[in-house]
Structures are given as structure tokens and as C-alpha cells.
Write an enzyme that holds these catalytic residues in place. Structure first.
Site, PDB file in Angstrom:
ATOM      1  N   GLY A   1     -11.063  -9.269 -19.541  1.00 51.49           N
ATOM      2  CA  GLY A   1     -10.315  -9.482 -18.313  1.00 51.49           C
ATOM      3  C   GLY A   1      -9.015 -10.224 -18.582  1.00 51.49           C
ATOM      4  O   GLY A   1      -8.361 -10.008 -19.602  1.00 51.49           O
ATOM      5  N   LEU A   2      -8.648 -11.112 -17.656  1.00 51.28           N
ATOM      6  CA  LEU A   2      -7.414 -11.902 -17.756  1.00 51.28           C
ATOM      7  C   LEU A   2      -6.182 -11.004 -17.859  1.00 51.28           C
ATOM      8  O   LEU A   2      -5.234 -11.310 -18.579  1.00 51.28           O
ATOM      9  CB  LEU A   2      -7.468 -12.857 -18.961  1.00 51.28           C
ATOM     10  CG  LEU A   2      -8.591 -13.897 -18.953  1.00 51.28           C
ATOM     11  CD1 LEU A   2      -8.558 -14.720 -20.236  1.00 51.28           C
ATOM     12  CD2 LEU A   2      -8.491 -14.795 -17.740  1.00 51.28           C
ATOM     13  N   CYS A   3      -6.215  -9.877 -17.150  1.00 50.09           N
ATOM     14  CA  CYS A   3      -5.068  -8.960 -17.173  1.00 50.09           C
ATOM     15  C   CYS A   3      -4.743  -8.496 -15.757  1.00 50.09           C
ATOM     16  O   CYS A   3      -4.422  -7.328 -15.530  1.00 50.09           O
ATOM     17  CB  CYS A   3      -5.326  -7.781 -18.090  1.00 50.09           C
ATOM     18  SG  CYS A   3      -6.921  -6.968 -17.873  1.00 50.09           S
ATOM     19  N   GLY A   4      -4.864  -9.416 -14.803  1.00 50.29           N
ATOM     20  CA  GLY A   4      -4.486  -9.104 -13.433  1.00 50.29           C
ATOM     21  C   GLY A   4      -5.363  -8.031 -12.822  1.00 50.29           C
ATOM     22  O   GLY A   4      -6.586  -8.011 -12.983  1.00 50.29           O
TER      23      GLY A   4
END
Length: 298
Positions: free
Chosen positions: A88-91
């Protein structure tokens, strides 16, 4: 009201988070540059191959038959390859493509073919975890491939569905992925893989350039037998490259936004800290003055 010590601890924690997000942004920027280079080098080859293939199919006409371009009479089984990321951590990168694929399956495919069976091949942990909660059958999952993306992986994915398409287990194969436009734009996209069809716009645009008297060596049929599987490999490889670059761009922007938000929060907390500290000093001064006045009266 928080004490100055509590605020100092929170400022230190936010500063540490800002350092982490900044480092992740730099890593994503480095990976994005390499991913972009692969896309720029692949796109001309992919477009030229598509052009050549379209012209050849139109030149050969109905004289040529291949299971890869042969349409099935009834559409009973459809395979869908859904490409997302492993982390994750990609908007909204993952949510956009997964929601797009799921809605397309429900609204477009099932409405057009009510009794169709959907089979999924998920690429990325996020894709598997999302569709594993649905009632759609997952044939196979490919996780961790973006750590070291290789062309052999694309060949393995497409060969799995191609074999089943030729055997009649699948009547149609499509792929869902995020197309990389620029740093700020990643567009969810669906592309039909099987049966292979010549691109109409390309074919019509270049019809006048086709010379049917060309001599093909050894022959048109053998050339098509070689190019058709290659086209499938390249299309799948292009989808993986596009998704990889789009994911790095999305993560880069997400980490940049997180760093900026952390810096804004630090400024706000420092302002709050100064106000609390000033109020504490004023209170102590008032207590000293009040104590001195009380001693004078005594």
C-alpha cells in the site's frame, strides 16, 4: 490541555515520520525513473508490432485460421487478469483499479453475458486480498513479481490463459491495469487479449500502405504463427510495465503529500508549544508576584 513535554514528544514523533516518508519518496522516485525508461523503450516496439500484425491479418484475410484469433460462438467462460500492487502507501492506486475491475465485471460483463463464469488471475497481493473476499473464483495469484519484474513472468501469466483458451476452457481473456500517464495521472484500463483482433484505427489508417503483392518469406501464415504469441507476450508485459510505473508514481506523490502534511503539522505543534510555554511562564510569574505581594502584606 497537553503539557509542553507532551507536545515536544509529539513533535519529535512527527519529525521521525517525516524523515521516513521523505526517504520513501526518494526511493519511489528512483524506481519511477527506471520504470519510465522501460516504458519508453517498450512502447515503440509494442506499437510497431501491433501495426505489423494488424496489416498482416488484413492482408491474409479469411485464408488464415488460428485459434488465437478465432472467436468462440458462445461466451460462457471469461478470464480476467487484474494487476495491482503488493504493498500500500500509494494513495488510491489500488482502490481505483480494483473498484474499476470489479464494477466492470458486474456492470458490463455479467449484464452482457448473464450466465457467464468469471475466472480471475490476480497479480499483486492487494488484488488477491480484495477479490478473495468476493465469490469470484481465483485461478492463480502472482505476488512479489514487481520486486524484480521480468519478461518471463509476463510469458508465464499469458501462457496460462492462452493454453486454456485454445483448449476451449476460456472464451474470452482480458486484462485490467493502471496505465501510466504522468506523475499525477494513472488511468484504470481494460484491454482484450484473446481473441486477438487487429486494431481498427490502425488497420484503416494503413490500409493504403499494404501491398498485397509483397513476397513474405517463408510465408504470411508462418509469420503470423510467430507474431501472434509474441503479441500476447508484449501486451501482457506492457500492462505490467505500465502498472509498475503508475504504482511508483502514485507512491511518490503519496509520500510527498505525507511529508508536506507532516511539516505543516510540525509548524502547528511548534506554535501550540510556544503558546503553552508562554502561558506556563506567565502563570509562574503571576504566582511569584502574588506570593511577593502576600508576603509584603503579612
Amino acid at each position: 490541555m497537553p503539557t509542553p513535554r507532551d507536545i515536544r514528544r509529539r513533535i519529535a514523533a512527527v519529525k521521525n515520520n517525516a524523515k521516513i516518508t521523505q526517504a520513501m519518496r526518494m526511493v519511489a522516485a528512483s524506481k519511477l525513473r527506471r520504470a519510465q525508461e522501460k516504458i519508453w523503450s517498450n512502447r515503440p516496439y509494442s506499437e510497431k508490432l501491433e501495426l505489423v500484425l494488424s496489416n498482416l491479418i488484413n492482408a491474409v484475410g479469411e485464408d488464415y485460421s488460428s485459434p488465437l484469433i478465432q472467436k468462440h460462438n458462445e461466451i460462457k467462460n471469461i478470464a480476467a487478469i487484474v494487476v495491482a500492487s503488493d504493498k500500500g502507501l500509494c494513495g488510491s492506486f489500488n482502490s481505483n483499479i480494483l473498484r474499476f475491475a470489479h464494477n466492470y465485471i458486474k456492470d458490463e460483463i455479467i449484464s452482457k453475458y448473464p450466465n457467464v463464469n468469471i475466472t480471475l488471475i490476480t497479480v499483486g497481493k492487494k488484488s488477491f486480498s480484495y477479490f478473495n473476499k468476493t465469490n469470484i473464483f481465483i485461478l492463480k495469484n502472482y505476488s512479489g513479481i514487481f520486486q524484480k519484474l521480468e519478461f518471463s513472468t509476463a510469458k508465464e501469466i499469458i501462457s496460462l490463459v492462452t493454453e486454456k483458451y485454445i483448449n476451449g476452457e476460456f472464451d474470452k481473456v482480458m486484462i485490467f491495469f493502471n496505465e501510466f500517464k504522468n506523475l499525477l495521472t494513472q488511468v484504470p484500463k481494460m484491454k482484450n487479449l484473446l481473441p486477438i483482433e487487429p486494431v481498427k484505427a490502425v488497420a484503416e489508417k494503413n490500409t493504403s500502405k499494404i501491398n498485397l503483392n509483397y513476397i513474405f518469406e517463408p510465408n504470411k501464415e508462418l509469420i503470423l504463427d510467430t507474431l501472434l504469441p509474441l503479441q500476447l507476450d508484449i501486451q501482457t508485459w506492457s500492462a505490467l510495465l505500465e502498472s509498475n510505473a503508475a504504482q511508483q508514481a502514485a507512491q511518490m506523490m503519496a509520500m510527498e503529500n505525507a511529508t508536506n502534511n507532516a511539516n505543516d503539522l510540525i509548524k502547528y505543534l511548534e506554535l501550540v508549544y510556544n503558546k503553552v510555554r508562554q502561558a506556563s511562564i506567565t502563570k509562574e510569574m503571576l504566582e511569584i508576584v502574588s506570593g511577593a505581594e502576600a508576603m509584603k502584606k503579612a
